[in-house]
Design a protein around this motif. Structure first.
Motif, PDB file in Angstrom:
ATOM      1  N   CYS A   6     -33.777  22.543 -48.866  1.00  0.00           N
ATOM      2  CA  CYS A   6     -33.257  22.569 -47.499  1.00  0.00           C
ATOM      3  C   CYS A   6     -31.785  22.961 -47.610  1.00  0.00           C
ATOM      4  O   CYS A   6     -31.115  22.582 -48.582  1.00  0.00           O
ATOM      5  N   VAL A   7     -31.280  23.697 -46.599  1.00  0.00           N
ATOM      6  CA  VAL A   7     -29.952  24.282 -46.774  1.00  0.00           C
ATOM      7  C   VAL A   7     -29.050  24.056 -45.558  1.00  0.00           C
ATOM      8  O   VAL A   7     -29.435  24.329 -44.425  1.00  0.00           O
ATOM      9  N   VAL A   8     -27.822  23.597 -45.837  1.00  0.00           N
ATOM     10  CA  VAL A   8     -26.774  23.608 -44.815  1.00  0.00           C
ATOM     11  C   VAL A   8     -25.916  24.837 -45.096  1.00  0.00           C
ATOM     12  O   VAL A   8     -25.456  25.046 -46.227  1.00  0.00           O
ATOM     13  N   VAL A   9     -25.722  25.662 -44.075  1.00  0.00           N
ATOM     14  CA  VAL A   9     -25.071  26.962 -44.238  1.00  0.00           C
ATOM     15  C   VAL A   9     -23.736  26.931 -43.508  1.00  0.00           C
ATOM     16  O   VAL A   9     -23.693  26.721 -42.295  1.00  0.00           O
ATOM     17  N   LYS A  10     -22.643  27.189 -44.243  1.00  0.00           N
ATOM     18  CA  LYS A  10     -21.317  27.160 -43.617  1.00  0.00           C
ATOM     19  C   LYS A  10     -20.683  28.556 -43.694  1.00  0.00           C
ATOM     20  O   LYS A  10     -20.130  28.963 -44.703  1.00  0.00           O
ATOM     21  N   PRO A  11     -20.730  29.314 -42.549  1.00  0.00           N
ATOM     22  CA  PRO A  11     -20.079  30.629 -42.536  1.00  0.00           C
ATOM     23  C   PRO A  11     -18.562  30.469 -42.456  1.00  0.00           C
ATOM     24  O   PRO A  11     -18.054  29.421 -42.073  1.00  0.00           O
ATOM     25  N   SER A  12     -17.852  31.545 -42.801  1.00  0.00           N
ATOM     26  CA  SER A  12     -16.393  31.495 -42.691  1.00  0.00           C
ATOM     27  C   SER A  12     -15.972  31.599 -41.234  1.00  0.00           C
ATOM     28  O   SER A  12     -16.457  32.462 -40.492  1.00  0.00           O
ATOM     29  N   GLU A  13     -15.041  30.767 -40.841  1.00  0.00           N
ATOM     30  CA  GLU A  13     -14.533  30.807 -39.464  1.00  0.00           C
ATOM     31  C   GLU A  13     -13.699  32.062 -39.205  1.00  0.00           C
ATOM     32  O   GLU A  13     -13.394  32.389 -38.063  1.00  0.00           O
ATOM     33  N   PHE A  14     -13.337  32.786 -40.288  1.00  0.00           N
ATOM     34  CA  PHE A  14     -12.501  33.979 -40.115  1.00  0.00           C
ATOM     35  C   PHE A  14     -13.310  35.240 -39.828  1.00  0.00           C
ATOM     36  O   PHE A  14     -12.741  36.304 -39.608  1.00  0.00           O
ATOM     37  N   ALA A  15     -14.624  35.136 -39.864  1.00  0.00           N
ATOM     38  CA  ALA A  15     -15.481  36.264 -39.466  1.00  0.00           C
ATOM     39  C   ALA A  15     -16.432  35.725 -38.389  1.00  0.00           C
ATOM     40  O   ALA A  15     -17.643  35.595 -38.617  1.00  0.00           O
ATOM     41  N   PRO A  16     -15.890  35.391 -37.207  1.00  0.00           N
ATOM     42  CA  PRO A  16     -16.678  34.642 -36.220  1.00  0.00           C
ATOM     43  C   PRO A  16     -17.868  35.407 -35.656  1.00  0.00           C
ATOM     44  O   PRO A  16     -18.898  34.802 -35.345  1.00  0.00           O
ATOM     45  N   ALA A  17     -17.748  36.745 -35.507  1.00  0.00           N
ATOM     46  CA  ALA A  17     -18.861  37.498 -34.926  1.00  0.00           C
ATOM     47  C   ALA A  17     -20.065  37.437 -35.865  1.00  0.00           C
ATOM     48  O   ALA A  17     -21.205  37.199 -35.423  1.00  0.00           O
ATOM     49  N   THR A  18     -19.822  37.619 -37.153  1.00  0.00           N
ATOM     50  CA  THR A  18     -20.929  37.552 -38.120  1.00  0.00           C
ATOM     51  C   THR A  18     -21.476  36.128 -38.184  1.00  0.00           C
ATOM     52  O   THR A  18     -22.700  35.927 -38.244  1.00  0.00           O
ATOM     53  N   GLY A  19     -20.571  35.153 -38.139  1.00  0.00           N
ATOM     54  CA  GLY A  19     -21.012  33.750 -38.153  1.00  0.00           C
ATOM     55  C   GLY A  19     -21.951  33.457 -36.991  1.00  0.00           C
ATOM     56  O   GLY A  19     -22.942  32.734 -37.148  1.00  0.00           O
ATOM     57  N   ALA A  20     -21.646  34.057 -35.835  1.00  0.00           N
ATOM     58  CA  ALA A  20     -22.476  33.807 -34.646  1.00  0.00           C
ATOM     59  C   ALA A  20     -23.864  34.437 -34.805  1.00  0.00           C
ATOM     60  O   ALA A  20     -24.880  33.822 -34.431  1.00  0.00           O
ATOM     61  N   VAL A  21     -23.927  35.654 -35.357  1.00  0.00           N
ATOM     62  CA  VAL A  21     -25.254  36.284 -35.546  1.00  0.00           C
ATOM     63  C   VAL A  21     -26.069  35.492 -36.563  1.00  0.00           C
ATOM     64  O   VAL A  21     -27.276  35.297 -36.390  1.00  0.00           O
ATOM     65  N   ILE A  22     -25.394  35.035 -37.613  1.00  0.00           N
ATOM     66  CA  ILE A  22     -26.096  34.250 -38.635  1.00  0.00           C
ATOM     67  C   ILE A  22     -26.690  32.987 -37.998  1.00  0.00           C
ATOM     68  O   ILE A  22     -27.841  32.630 -38.239  1.00  0.00           O
ATOM     69  N   GLU A  23     -25.904  32.342 -37.163  1.00  0.00           N
ATOM     70  CA  GLU A  23     -26.395  31.115 -36.505  1.00  0.00           C
ATOM     71  C   GLU A  23     -27.596  31.427 -35.616  1.00  0.00           C
ATOM     72  O   GLU A  23     -28.578  30.683 -35.582  1.00  0.00           O
ATOM     73  N   LYS A  24     -27.502  32.561 -34.929  1.00  0.00           N
ATOM     74  CA  LYS A  24     -28.602  32.962 -34.033  1.00  0.00           C
ATOM     75  C   LYS A  24     -29.878  33.199 -34.848  1.00  0.00           C
ATOM     76  O   LYS A  24     -30.959  32.715 -34.488  1.00  0.00           O
ATOM     77  N   ILE A  25     -29.753  33.952 -35.936  1.00  0.00           N
ATOM     78  CA  ILE A  25     -30.930  34.285 -36.752  1.00  0.00           C
ATOM     79  C   ILE A  25     -31.538  33.013 -37.336  1.00  0.00           C
ATOM     80  O   ILE A  25     -32.747  32.767 -37.216  1.00  0.00           O
ATOM     81  N   ILE A  26     -30.691  32.191 -37.937  1.00  0.00           N
ATOM     82  CA  ILE A  26     -31.209  30.995 -38.611  1.00  0.00           C
ATOM     83  C   ILE A  26     -31.802  30.015 -37.588  1.00  0.00           C
ATOM     84  O   ILE A  26     -32.870  29.436 -37.805  1.00  0.00           O
ATOM     85  N   GLY A  27     -31.122  29.908 -36.430  1.00  0.00           N
ATOM     86  CA  GLY A  27     -31.639  29.017 -35.385  1.00  0.00           C
ATOM     87  C   GLY A  27     -32.990  29.483 -34.869  1.00  0.00           C
ATOM     88  O   GLY A  27     -33.829  28.673 -34.465  1.00  0.00           O
ATOM     89  N   GLU A  28     -33.211  30.788 -34.878  1.00  0.00           N
ATOM     90  CA  GLU A  28     -34.474  31.317 -34.349  1.00  0.00           C
ATOM     91  C   GLU A  28     -35.630  31.145 -35.328  1.00  0.00           C
ATOM     92  O   GLU A  28     -36.751  30.875 -34.924  1.00  0.00           O
ATOM     93  N   ILE A  29     -35.367  31.301 -36.618  1.00  0.00           N
ATOM     94  CA  ILE A  29     -36.508  31.308 -37.555  1.00  0.00           C
ATOM     95  C   ILE A  29     -36.727  30.005 -38.310  1.00  0.00           C
ATOM     96  O   ILE A  29     -37.806  29.771 -38.820  1.00  0.00           O
ATOM     97  N   PHE A  30     -35.707  29.163 -38.395  1.00  0.00           N
ATOM     98  CA  PHE A  30     -35.878  27.939 -39.177  1.00  0.00           C
ATOM     99  C   PHE A  30     -35.623  26.712 -38.305  1.00  0.00           C
ATOM    100  O   PHE A  30     -34.765  26.741 -37.422  1.00  0.00           O
ATOM    101  N   SER A  31     -36.333  25.627 -38.607  1.00  0.00           N
ATOM    102  CA  SER A  31     -36.049  24.386 -37.879  1.00  0.00           C
ATOM    103  C   SER A  31     -34.744  23.796 -38.415  1.00  0.00           C
ATOM    104  O   SER A  31     -34.358  24.042 -39.566  1.00  0.00           O
ATOM    105  N   ASN A  32     -34.104  22.993 -37.574  1.00  0.00           N
ATOM    106  CA  ASN A  32     -32.799  22.426 -37.910  1.00  0.00           C
ATOM    107  C   ASN A  32     -32.853  21.498 -39.121  1.00  0.00           C
ATOM    108  O   ASN A  32     -31.873  21.329 -39.830  1.00  0.00           O
TER     109      ASN A  32
END
Ligand code: NAD
Length: 457
Positions: free
Chosen positions: A133-159
């Motif tokens: 199981c994985v906790v994923v921490k994107p860099s706050e300095f690339a917020p647009a990519t961080g947001a897409v990553i959150e969207k993708i992971i939120g859509e395909i994996f349970s919390n």
């Protein structure tokens, strides 16, 4: 932020055993792959917003590399998951021995901003393949990519399986690590933060992978193919506007070929990025004002051979080469991480090594030479994580090579099978049959020394 109850829920999910079977892991990797395809356009838009990366470059250095790793894992996962046969020594015969790959548990992956997609998600793919199981921490300095990553992971994996945690790393990560014992922490970023994470992990004996940076030397010998060297150095140094952990940090060129090499470097840099790189398709921007200001401060520390143009509003710094600088200059005291290449000359290997050894254990090392003998001499003289002969940076893109640092540049390595291994514990198991049970190993041992010496030697 991930509160303690959502992390405990993850722990329960892992303990339920759901993530262990091959079928589950395969299904998750396939879902990951199809989401990357579905959101390909949004990924490109985000990488453009954060770093001005264009789709071709993004595929080459971000989502394409990630896809390659997922495909490779999918192809080999069943085999990687099999228990591996190990040898058995004489005293234990006729036992048989095995290594049982087993997921580590709930792991934390922390990524930097410079390749904000793949440097975060390649380890995540490895952790999924390995059944964690994985906790994923994107860099706050690339917020647009961080947001897409959150969207993708939120859509395909349970919390409770894979969860994204956003925010200021200096606040979020220590809080999580102090309140919850992860089974592995995988960090990519700067050395000072790497040290802080290592300390946090030490408290609970949490294993870590630290993918850090350093000053990567690039040596050009007198017998190198200078045209090819110039092309490959320009590409490795100015891609992503030099914001690459595997960029050549500084150049050490044999004094007899310096002028020729610099001419070629200028020629190819102009060919690649045009007369006005600020407007060139595919020349990236500096991530933020803070980094821009730091980089600009280096420009007056030597003579600008070419480049040196900059525009703070556009976060633009043109590909720049500087020479006539002192090894004591501030630019030589820290990793540059931008499109500025200092040049030094050498006339003997010892002279070059004395400069290199001011910054021990670089992440990468590059040497350009036409001589097999020199190649071997350089590879053995410099300690480094991963590198190239007659190339730069491309070692990162070959998933058959483990990627990682040594000493100050990091702990551990990943890519390909190694990404699976990082997040896997191998249980050593010996299976002993009951039909054979010789007396030699049981007390009383008196008088058995000769026999024991025969079996154990
Ligand atoms: P950084 O250390 O500032 O940030 C990386 C991540 O760490 C971010 O997600 C951030 O939120 C988090 N973070 C920041 N402070 C933290 C703290 N106190 N505790 C825990 N987490 C914290 O690094 P960066 O500026 O994003 O990256 C630049 C550095 O990374 C360079 O030195 C570069 O060489 C190195 N790097 C190494 C590799 C590699 O593969 N070895 C790849 C890319 C970058």
């Amino acid at each position: 932020m991930a509160d303690i109850s959502s992390l405990s829920q993850m722990r329960r999910f892992f303990d339920s055993g759901v993530t262990r079977p091959y079928a589950f892991r395969k299904q998750q990797l396939l879902a990951f792959k199809s989401a990357l395809n579905k959101y390909e356009k949004e990924i490109y838009e985000a990488l453009y917003a954060d770093l001005k990366k264009v789709p071709e470059e993004s595929w080459f250095t971000e989502n394409g590399l990630l896809m390659q790793e997922i495909n490779y894992a999918l192809k080999n996962l069943r085999e990687w998951m099999q228990p591996e046969r190990a040898g058995t020594n004489l005293i234990n015969l006729p036992s048989s021995s095995y290594l049982y790959p087993s997921p580590k548990g709930v792991v934390l992956v922390i990524g930097p901003w410079n390749f904000p997609l793949q440097l975060l998600l390649i380890p995540v793919a490895g952790a999924i393949a390995a059944g964690n199981c994985v906790v994923v921490k994107p860099s706050e300095f690339a917020p647009a990519t961080g947001a897409v990553i959150e969207k993708i992971i939120g859509e395909i994996f349970s919390n409770e399986y894979v969860m994204v945690v956003q925010g200021d790393g200096a606040a979020v990560v220590p809080t999580m690590m102090s309140n919850f014992r992860f089974d592995h922490v995988f960090y990519t970023g700067s050395i000072p933060v790497g040290k802080a994470i290592y300390q946090l992990a030490a408290k609970d004996l949490v294993p870590v992978t630290l993918e850090l940076g350093g000053k990567d030397p690039c040596v050009v010998e007198s017998d190198a193919n200078l045209r090819v060297a110039a092309k490959r150095i320009a590409l490795g140094k100015f891609s992503n506007a030099g914001q690459m952990c595997v960029s050549p940090d500084y150049l050490l060129v044999h004094s007899s070929v310096k002028d020729k090499l610099l001419n070629y470097l200028k020629e190819y840099t102009q060919k690649f990025y045009g007369e006005n790189p600020a407007e060139t398709y595919g020349y990236d921007k500096i991530i933020n004002e803070k980094r821009f200001d730091r980089l600009i401060s280096y420009l007056n520390q030597g003579r600008i051979v070419f480049g040196g143009k900059h525009d703070r509003e556009k976060l633009f710094i043109s590909p720049t080469i500087i020479d006539e600088l002192s090894p004591e200059a501030p630019v030589m005291q820290e990793e540059i991480f931008g499109p500025i290449l200092p040049v030094f000359t050498f006339s003997s290997k010892e002279e070059a090594l004395s400069l290199i050894n001011r910054h021990p254990d670089p992440l990468s090392f590059y040497v350009f030479t036409g001589s097999k003998k020199k190649e071997e001499e350089w590879l053995s003289a410099v300690q480094f994580g991963a590198g190239c002969v007659n190339n730069t940076a491309m070692q990162f893109t070959n998933h058959h090579l483990p990627f990682g640092g040594v000493g100050q540049s990091g702990i551990g390595a990943y890519h390909g099978k190694n990404s699976f291994d990082v997040f896997t514990h191998r249980k050593s198991v010996m299976k002993t049959p009951t039909w054979f049970d010789p007396a030699i190993k049981y007390p009383p041992l008196k008088g058995k020394l000769k026999l024991l010496k025969f079996f154990i030697k």
